[in-house]
Scaffold this motif. Structure first.
Motif, PDB file in Angstrom:
ATOM      1  N   ARG A  16      37.446  51.606  51.619  1.00 14.25           N
ATOM      2  CA  ARG A  16      38.160  51.700  50.388  1.00 14.25           C
ATOM      3  C   ARG A  16      39.547  52.295  50.716  1.00 14.25           C
ATOM      4  O   ARG A  16      40.321  51.852  49.882  1.00 14.25           O
ATOM      5  N   ASP A 359      41.130  41.201  38.145  1.00 10.54           N
ATOM      6  CA  ASP A 359      40.229  42.300  38.695  1.00 10.54           C
ATOM      7  C   ASP A 359      40.145  41.990  40.092  1.00 10.54           C
ATOM      8  O   ASP A 359      39.873  41.090  40.564  1.00 10.54           O
ATOM      9  N   ARG A 361      39.661  42.890  44.027  1.00 11.12           N
ATOM     10  CA  ARG A 361      38.715  43.375  44.955  1.00 11.12           C
ATOM     11  C   ARG A 361      38.862  43.336  46.308  1.00 11.12           C
ATOM     12  O   ARG A 361      39.370  42.302  47.093  1.00 11.12           O
TER      13      ARG A 361
END
Length: 378
Positions: A16, A359, A361
């Protein structure tokens, strides 16, 4: 023995925000230990000065490459060992022979050959939106390599498939691409199919096997700009103040590419070296044969070197990042990669001033900071 922080590569926090995880280890000390299933400890240098020192220390050497273990035809094997696996006099000889073909001046001279490639890829994007990773960033590096080494237009779709298989990194598809690349490169080198190969094959230049191996190395390493371009697009679209600076002052683009490579370059770690002897490194005992790497994600944000290191600043002039590694194995194609990225980013963002992110990712990859896709609307 110095207490060393451990970083578990299976920890979701590493995927992350690796910059925060490695940054915390950096503030503890200059050495950290990476752990994960299937391998022993991997030591990493977390601070820039210490990382640079390791990358130029002869007590740490690159180990044998993994490509020799591939299930490929025997005639391909002599070409698989690249300069990236060489050290000492052998490496210096080859590096000296190829370096004149990779200067900043030659990269700048090649810019007019990159610009139409970028324009063609942008022309092919659908008007209602696209995945810029698949439709732009990924095909760009292979198309530039094909242009550089003289792959005919009719053969380029096949080379793009080879490149996609190489990006996969392992498995049957990777091994199946090797003979296509090697046999294709052999056809390009006798006689040389481009000015670039002619220069390298000149008087006292590379032999035919060495030329073929260099093309193989370009395909292996030349895919990295895809992830960098995608990262940089996301970074600029999420930092509109910095994009506004570039639109107002386009002469800052070369500086911006350098800063983007520092701030969101795709490589989180350098290729591991192996300790050639038992030694102590900054108070940490390391045994002969144990792997040691530089944590690019941490060193590039070292506050001992960079002012406000976590801030993206396209005006930044502080240099010295590790985005292209350092020392004898500094990225051979760094100058070309810089030009390629600048042409791509500037071309995209000038063509589509209203570009908007979808979006986005990230791929869960502990070794590479990369996107799984880059959906945008125009």
């Amino acid at each position: 023995m110095t207490d060393v922080p451990e970083i578990d590569l299976t920890d979701p926090a590493v995927h992350r925000d690796p910059f925060a995880v490695y940054g915390a280890a950096r503030e503890h000390g200059p050495v950290a230990k990476l752990v994960g299933p299937g391998f022993g400890p991997l030591w990493v240098l977390t601070r820039l000065a210490e990382a640079r020192a390791m990358l130029t220390d002869p007590r740490f050497a690159l180990g044998p490459g993994s490509y020799q273990a591939l299930d490929v035809p025997d005639h391909c094997r002599p070409y698989l060992r690249t300069m990236q696996e060489m050290e000492g006099a052998e490496h210096r000889r080859l590096r000296g022979l190829v370096s004149p073909a990779f200067t900043a001046r030659r990269a700048a001279d090649f810019r007019p050959r990159i610009e139409p490639i970028v324009d063609k890829l942008l022309d092919g994007l659908p008007a209602d939106g696209a995945d810029l990773l698949a439709g732009f960033a990924q095909p760009l590096p292979m198309e530039v390599i094909c242009e550089l080494v003289g792959v005919p237009e009719a053969d380029r779709p096949r080379w793009h498939i080879f490149g996609q298989n190489v990006v996969a990194g392992s498995g049957e598809s990777f091994a199946a691409a090797v003979p296509g690349i090697i046999d294709g490169a052999r056809g390009l080198t006798t006689p040389p199919a481009s000015e670039f190969l002619e220069l390298l094959a000149g008087t006292d230049g590379l032999s035919e096997p060495e030329l073929v191996t260099l093309v193989w190395q370009l395909v292996l390493a030349g895919q990295t700009p895809a992830n960098f371009v995608a990262n940089a697009v996301e970074a600029l679209l999420t930092h509109p103040d910095q994009l506004a600076v570039l639109r107002a002052e386009p002469e800052l683009w070369p500086t911006a590419v350098e800063e983007l490579m520092r701030w969101c370059g795709p490589q989180l770690l350098t290729i591991p070296r192996q300790a050639t002897e038992d030694l102590t490194l900054h108070g940490v005992a390391i045994r002969a044969g144990e792997p040691v790497s530089a944590a690019i994600a941490s060193a590039n944000r070292d506050p001992r070197v960079f002012t406000e290191p976590d801030r993206l600043d396209v005006r930044r002039t502080e240099g010295g990042h590790l985005g292209f590694a350092y020392g004898p194995h500094f990225c051979l194609g760094a100058a070309l990669a810089r030009v390629e990225a600048e042409v791509a980013l500037r071309g995209l963002l000038e063509r589509f001033p209203a570009l908007r992110l979808g979006d986005v990712r990230r791929a869960p990859d502990p070794g590479t900071w990369r996107l799984a896709g880059l959906p945008v609307s125009f």
